[in-house]
Design an enzyme around this catalytic site. Sequence first.
Site, PDB file in Angstrom:
ATOM      1  N   LYS A  99      18.711 -27.640 -11.763  1.00  0.00           N
ATOM      2  CA  LYS A  99      19.767 -26.692 -12.140  1.00  0.00           C
ATOM      3  C   LYS A  99      19.870 -25.530 -11.159  1.00  0.00           C
ATOM      4  O   LYS A  99      19.962 -24.362 -11.539  1.00  0.00           O
ATOM      5  CB  LYS A  99      19.551 -26.184 -13.562  1.00  0.00           C
ATOM      6  CG  LYS A  99      19.595 -27.289 -14.617  1.00  0.00           C
ATOM      7  CD  LYS A  99      19.439 -26.736 -16.023  1.00  0.00           C
ATOM      8  CE  LYS A  99      19.525 -27.827 -17.080  1.00  0.00           C
ATOM      9  NZ  LYS A  99      18.364 -28.754 -17.052  1.00  0.00           N
ATOM     10  N   ARG A 100      19.910 -25.848  -9.887  1.00  0.00           N
ATOM     11  CA  ARG A 100      20.002 -24.815  -8.872  1.00  0.00           C
ATOM     12  C   ARG A 100      21.426 -24.276  -8.772  1.00  0.00           C
ATOM     13  O   ARG A 100      22.404 -24.992  -8.995  1.00  0.00           O
ATOM     14  CB  ARG A 100      19.555 -25.363  -7.514  1.00  0.00           C
ATOM     15  CG  ARG A 100      18.085 -25.797  -7.449  1.00  0.00           C
ATOM     16  CD  ARG A 100      17.151 -24.654  -7.791  1.00  0.00           C
ATOM     17  NE  ARG A 100      15.774 -24.928  -7.391  1.00  0.00           N
ATOM     18  CZ  ARG A 100      14.773 -25.150  -8.215  1.00  0.00           C
ATOM     19  NH1 ARG A 100      14.982 -25.146  -9.529  1.00  0.00           N
ATOM     20  NH2 ARG A 100      13.554 -25.370  -7.775  1.00  0.00           N
TER      21      ARG A 100
END
Length: 281
Positions: A99-100
């Site tokens: 989830k960058r």
Amino acid sequence: MSAPEPFGARLRHAMDERGPLCVGIDPHASLLSAWDLDDDIAGLERFTRTVVEALAGTVAVFKPQSAFFERFGSRGIAVLEKAVAELREAGALVVMDAKRGDIGSTMAAYAETFLHKDSPLFSDALTVSPYLGYGSLKPAVELARENGAGLFVLALTSNPEGAEVQHALREDGRTVAATVLGHLAAENAGQEPLGSFGAVVGATLGDLSSYDLGINGPLLAPGIGAQGATPADLPGVFGAAVRNVVPSVSRGVLRYGPDIAGLRGAAERFADEIRAAVGAA
């Protein structure tokens, strides 16, 4: 050198061949304890090695949650690197759940970590957050295309807090989530048999008919099993887009470990139930 085969095409082939199931690899402390393992690097290694041994040859997609490896520092990352390599060598696809989301050179560095073919953490796809503006994902989009990888962009997540952002209305009357889905549809335009840029859409959300999920890309659907959704719920949630759903199950499979046969049996049951539900839609 020929261009790498796009992630979307590889995903469609893997799901057709192995069944429409993604198994999450989430070695949190309570699960290690349930396996009678210590919450340390040895427990992490044993847990991860067992999951890979049991399922790498038969499950289409795996989704390791990076945070549960990162918490052990560099030794945890080393376990993750090895797992990614072994899963891919066995013919499975790896979606790194990290989830960058950032801007500019920082987003580019995140992309290089997970989407550059020479990185030890190179994965088939990466989960990303668009909430610094969809355009902030451009470095990841470009590197994914270059290396035949994909993205799963957070769009309609199942956590209740997500609604305050995702359902917020823009000046044009569309919700933020609908805007994200529109960007993904544009990324995937003309791609066959499936685009490489997908959305994360919770399987627990109920009727989503007010949203156009026809993005010609995969829909990563967490929430089946321990979170309450079932394979039978998928057609009602995803409608006509259900064939493009990548249903993700974590605890629903992992709770049957460390027994190898138990893990395999659970994965087979979920794959069969999902296949039946999608086929009946």
